[in-house]
Write a protein that holds these residues in place. Structure first.
Motif, short mmCIF file in Angstrom:
data_model
loop_
_atom_site.label_atom_id
_atom_site.label_comp_id
_atom_site.label_asym_id
_atom_site.label_seq_id
_atom_site.Cartn_x
_atom_site.Cartn_y
_atom_site.Cartn_z
N GLN A 1 35.43 47.66 35.07
CA GLN A 1 35.01 47.84 33.69
C GLN A 1 36.02 48.68 32.92
O GLN A 1 36.36 48.37 31.76
CB GLN A 1 33.64 48.51 33.63
CG GLN A 1 32.52 47.51 33.82
CD GLN A 1 31.18 48.19 33.92
OE1 GLN A 1 31.11 49.42 34.09
NE2 GLN A 1 30.13 47.42 33.83
N ASN A 2 36.53 49.74 33.57
CA ASN A 2 37.56 50.56 32.92
C ASN A 2 38.76 49.72 32.59
O ASN A 2 39.37 49.84 31.52
CB ASN A 2 37.97 51.71 33.83
CG ASN A 2 36.92 52.80 33.84
OD1 ASN A 2 36.05 52.81 32.98
ND2 ASN A 2 37.00 53.68 34.81
N LEU A 3 39.10 48.85 33.57
CA LEU A 3 40.26 48.00 33.39
C LEU A 3 40.06 47.08 32.19
O LEU A 3 40.96 46.87 31.38
CB LEU A 3 40.42 47.15 34.65
CG LEU A 3 41.84 46.82 35.08
CD1 LEU A 3 42.61 48.08 35.29
CD2 LEU A 3 41.79 46.02 36.36
N GLN A 4 38.87 46.52 32.08
CA GLN A 4 38.57 45.62 30.96
C GLN A 4 38.72 46.36 29.65
O GLN A 4 39.29 45.87 28.68
CB GLN A 4 37.13 45.09 31.05
CG GLN A 4 36.90 44.14 32.20
CD GLN A 4 37.56 42.79 31.99
OE1 GLN A 4 38.77 42.67 31.97
NE2 GLN A 4 36.75 41.79 31.82
N SER B 1 41.91 47.26 24.84
CA SER B 1 42.63 48.17 23.94
C SER B 1 44.10 47.80 23.90
O SER B 1 44.74 47.85 22.86
CB SER B 1 42.45 49.62 24.37
OG SER B 1 43.29 49.91 25.45
N LEU B 2 44.65 47.36 25.04
CA LEU B 2 46.05 46.94 25.09
C LEU B 2 46.27 45.71 24.23
O LEU B 2 47.25 45.61 23.50
CB LEU B 2 46.45 46.60 26.53
CG LEU B 2 47.29 47.63 27.29
CD1 LEU B 2 47.56 47.11 28.68
CD2 LEU B 2 48.57 47.94 26.60
N ARG C 1 46.18 51.91 33.81
CA ARG C 1 46.95 51.35 32.70
C ARG C 1 47.94 50.30 33.21
O ARG C 1 48.09 49.23 32.63
CB ARG C 1 47.71 52.48 32.00
CG ARG C 1 47.86 52.32 30.53
CD ARG C 1 48.51 53.56 29.93
NE ARG C 1 47.58 54.66 29.78
CZ ARG C 1 46.70 54.75 28.79
NH1 ARG C 1 46.64 53.84 27.87
NH2 ARG C 1 45.88 55.77 28.72
N LEU C 2 48.58 50.66 34.35
CA LEU C 2 49.53 49.72 34.93
C LEU C 2 48.83 48.44 35.37
O LEU C 2 49.33 47.33 35.16
CB LEU C 2 50.23 50.33 36.14
CG LEU C 2 51.51 51.11 35.86
CD1 LEU C 2 52.00 51.76 37.13
CD2 LEU C 2 52.57 50.19 35.30
N MET C 3 47.68 48.64 35.97
CA MET C 3 46.95 47.47 36.45
C MET C 3 46.52 46.60 35.27
O MET C 3 46.58 45.36 35.34
CB MET C 3 45.72 47.89 37.25
CG MET C 3 46.07 48.35 38.64
SD MET C 3 44.69 49.11 39.49
CE MET C 3 43.64 47.74 39.82
N ALA C 4 46.10 47.26 34.19
CA ALA C 4 45.69 46.49 33.02
C ALA C 4 46.87 45.70 32.47
O ALA C 4 46.75 44.52 32.12
CB ALA C 4 45.14 47.43 31.95
N ARG C 5 48.02 46.35 32.43
CA ARG C 5 49.22 45.66 31.92
C ARG C 5 49.58 44.49 32.81
O ARG C 5 49.97 43.42 32.33
CB ARG C 5 50.37 46.68 31.86
CG ARG C 5 51.66 46.14 31.37
CD ARG C 5 51.78 46.28 29.86
NE ARG C 5 53.06 45.71 29.43
CZ ARG C 5 53.18 44.73 28.55
NH1 ARG C 5 52.11 44.23 27.99
NH2 ARG C 5 54.35 44.27 28.21
N HIS C 6 49.44 44.69 34.12
CA HIS C 6 49.74 43.63 35.08
C HIS C 6 48.86 42.42 34.85
O HIS C 6 49.33 41.28 34.78
CB HIS C 6 49.55 44.19 36.50
CG HIS C 6 49.83 43.21 37.58
ND1 HIS C 6 51.05 43.11 38.18
CD2 HIS C 6 49.06 42.28 38.17
CE1 HIS C 6 51.01 42.16 39.10
NE2 HIS C 6 49.81 41.64 39.11
#
Lengths: 411, 345
Positions: free
Chosen positions: A181-184, A189-190, A213-218
């Motif tokens: 959920q945090n990732l989502q 936001s990204l 943040r890195l994982m979200a970007r990935h």
């Protein structure tokens, strides 16, 4: 004799087994009839509707007298019931072991008529062909479990341990869900940030949040790449354990997918192209130098994709032209499809017009120059043919020829 | 019809196989309908040759016409001679705007400048290949039509394929080619073979190459159709991965038919058990030649059947990768180095 030996005897393969034994293993010494209907709330699993299911399980579960399986299948019943049996069996039951026979007789001393049983439950459906051996083994297990109370304790311990394990798993899953959920949230936001082009707000610079943040970007990049692949752009995958990539460039024209070209690029020690299946008239190395592949890979790939798509488009136009306009003769073409010389026949004038199409810009599907040659000078200067000139400059050649045919300019 | 024309015609007739005779003559189109009908193709070739000679005399055909016939035959069956590939280097600015008529004129004029007596015939085939037939003479003699050189070139590509060129004439041809195609240099591409289509496909990358991809094609289905589905192979996974690696290295489907690969070794001798040879300072020269009816297919089979371990040595997989079949290996560079070589005659 001990129980073990008896168990073996029961399982002996050369003993006769009869079919159609219907057993309902609820033994109610007191009330032989009533348990089948309604049932007792305290022992929920003994309610009449459950009975056939339990029954079925019990009988099917044990064709061999392995204690383990029998205990499992009547697990509910065995531990919790307080030793009440209700046995009903066919008149043709054959007793094989002396001990078992005695027990059965003892148990079945009272009234246990098949008809009675069948009247009440209509249980004919649940009779199985498991045979008398299974029945006996079940009885054995039941009796044993009745006796050995400590087995219940261990069973309880087992279940408690299982509960603990499941709790731990639940915690893990909850943690995963939270991370996800945090990732989502970060992803959204990204994405918004990319759309609005604002700066990132740095909240706490903790290790966790950076990793997230890195994982979200990935995940964002992976989705972008997938979307790019779906729209017919290029697709990249890692090869040689991350030391190289393989780029697949798809080409399409007018909504039809044509050839796919591949490039294998080494990333370490230096960025260079190791192999590809692009034909030699497309200047891959030239484009790599022009766009400085080392620094700006994306520009290089975009330029290459543009060239390949344009080439595929021109090639497809030529193919469609040959298919659809057999009356137009192709005087000259080349492998790169950068030059096309066509011969038109004008219907009334009975002259031929030689049309030259130059595609000097190899990144476009449309010609850069159109030239008509005709014996009749007036024809090429006429308004009609000036219109055809601009038509050929602006529309793909096969469509332009269809339009010209419709207007009656060419045959 | 003079003597040389007659000899040429006889030679051509000997070369053309009996069943191809009628279609080739029809394509040539220089016989009238009556003459064509008078040729009885069930006769022996010798008789047909005599008949054809008579007809050509009747039509007063010259050597020029007869060379057309030869060219038609060679374009149809290019696999009789050994072909060598050349590569044009350093393109100039306007290399892409070279079109056929311009190329033809330029080539003819440049070659005629270099050597006076030369007979050139240029023809464009349907697959965009330009075929050139050159009969060489020198300052004193007429062109020798019995030993022509054939050149094949696809415009806008840097490759040229030639047959039977002596080392004396090679620089002349090279110069004419370079000037007419708007490049600056030409070198030997170290690729030769008997089948023109094979070496052309190899250089133009027209065979099916396999690349690692995220969306693999249904390969497994093909394999299943082949073998009996009731048999469960123990090492099916290993075999499939070997197969995949072999296909990545050499290609899928029909591979270009190369006949040989030559490795010229100029490395120092290395063998611990043989002191005398290892101690020598100079390089141990040796030539290793692989020959086969279909070399790439056999190499691929070696890799996929497990005889050779995968990933295979880069020396063998360089053949399709670099598009060459002559390598010189020296100690300084571990991989195959590019060297020039003179085509043997």
């Amino acid at each position: 004799m001990s129980w073990n030996e008896e168990a073996q005897n029961v399982g002996a393969p050369d003993e006769p087994v009869l079919s159609t034994v219907s057993v309902d293993l609820r033994w109610d010494a007191d009330d032989r009839h009533g348990r089948l209907e309604g049932g007792d709330e305290r022992q929920g699993n003994w309610k009449a509707p459950h009975a056939p299911v339990c029954h079925q399980e019990l009988l099917c579960g044990s064709l061999t007298p392995s204690r383990q399986s029998v205990v499992e299948s009547d697990g509910h019943g065995g531990g919790q019931q307080d030793g009440k049996y209700h046995i009903v069996y066919n008149r043709e039951v054959l007793l094989v072991g002396r001990v078992h026979r005695d027990r059965l007789l003892a148990a079945a001393g009272e009234d246990c008529s098949l008809d009675n049983y069948l009247d009440k439950t209509n249980n004919a459906k649940t009779t199985t062909s498991a045979g008398v051996l299974s029945l006996l083994s079940l009885l054995e297990v039941q009796a044993r479990s009745r006796r050995t109370q400590p087995q219940q304790q261990s069973r309880v311990k087992e279940l408690k341990a299982k509960i603990e394990a499941l709790k731990v798993q639940k915690q893990q899953l909850e943690a995963e869900i939270e991370t996800h959920q945090n990732l989502q949230k970060l992803r959204s936001s990204l994405d918004k940030q990319c759309a609005d082009e604002e700066d990132v707000e740095m909240e706490e610079v903790s290790e966790n949040s950076q990793l997230l943040r890195l994982m979200a970007r990935h995940t964002q990049l992976k989705d972008l790449l997938h979307a790019h692949h779906l729209i017919g752009g290029y697709d990249v995958i890692k090869t040689r354990q991350g030391k190289g990539v393989c780029v697949s460039l798809a080409t399409a024209y007018e909504g039809v997918y044509l050839d796919t070209y591949n490039l294998e690029i080494d990333l370490k020690p230096t960025v260079k192209i190791s192999r590809h299946n692009i034909p030699p008239f497309i200047p891959v190395n030239g484009l790599a130098e022009e766009n400085d592949m080392q620094v700006n890979m994306r520009a290089f790939l975009d330029a290459l994709s543009q060239h390949l798509n344009a080439f595929a488009g021109r090639k497809q136009q030529l193919k469609l032209l040959k298919e659809q306009h057999k009356s137009v003769e192709v005087m000259e073409s080349n492998v790169l499809c950068s030059i096309l010389v066509l011969m038109f026949k004008v219907p009334r004038a009975k002259t031929a017009v030689l049309c030259t199409l130059d595609y000097t810009d190899h990144s476009r599907c449309l010609p850069t120059r159109v030239h008509f040659e005709c014996e009749d000078k007036q024809l090429s200067d006429s308004d009609q043919w000036k219109k055809n000139h601009s038509l050929l400059m602006e529309t793909p050649v096969h469509k332009a020829l269809t339009a010209m045919k419709n207007m009656g300019d060419i045959v | 019809m003079d003597d040389s024309a007659r000899r040429l015609l006889q030679r051509i007739m000997r070369r053309i196989p009996a069943q191809m005779l009628k279609p080739t003559l029809d394509k040539w189109g220089r016989l009238t309908a009556a003459q064509r009908q008078s040729m009885d193709f069930t006769e022996s070739k010798w008789a047909l040759t005599e008949k054809l000679l008579a007809i050509c005399e009747e039509n007063e055909m010259t050597v020029k016409h007869i060379t057309e016939l030869e060219m038609i035959h060679v374009i149809e069956n290019p696999d009789h001679c050994m072909w060598y590939a050349l590569q044009l280097m350093d393109p100039e600015e306007d290399v892409h705007s070279v079109e056929l008529t311009q190329f033809k004129e330029q080539f003819k004029s440049h070659l005629r400048e270099l050597i006076r007596h030369v007979s050139i015939k240029i023809k464009k085939h349907t697959d965009e290949a330009v075929w050139i037939r050159i009969a060489w003479g020198d300052s004193f003699s007429r062109p020798n039509h019995l030993k022509p050189t054939y050149v094949v070139h696809h415009l806008q590509t840097p490759y040229v394929f030639v047959t039977s060129l002596t080392s004396k004439l090679k620089p002349l041809l090279s110069q004419a080619l370079v000037l007419s195609t708007r490049y600056q240099a030409i070198k030997d591409a170290s690729l030769s073979g008997r089948k023109l289509t094979a070496i052309r496909d190899l250089l133009m990358r027209q065979y099916q190459q396999v690349f690692p991809t995220k969306y693999p094609s249904p390969l497994a289905e093909n394999d299943q159709n082949a073998s009996n589905i009731l048999i469960n192979k123990e090492q099916a996974e290993l075999a499939a991965s070997r197969h995949q690696k072999a296909r990545e290295a050499f290609g899928d489907g029909m591979l270009p038919q190369l006949q040989s690969a030559v490795y010229k070794l100029e490395t120092k001798f290395r063998d611990h058990t043989n002191k005398t040879m290892t101690e020598r300072e100079e390089a141990f020269r040796c030539v290793v030649k692989f020959a086969s009816t279909n070399l790439l297919e056999s190499l691929r089979h070696c890799a996929s059947s497990g005889i050779a371990s995968t990933p295979g040595t880069s020396l063998l997989s360089s053949i399709p990768l670099k598009g060459r079949n002559y390598f010189v290996i020296t100690d300084n560079s571990p991989g195959p180095s590019s060297q020039t070589r003179q085509p043997s005659n």
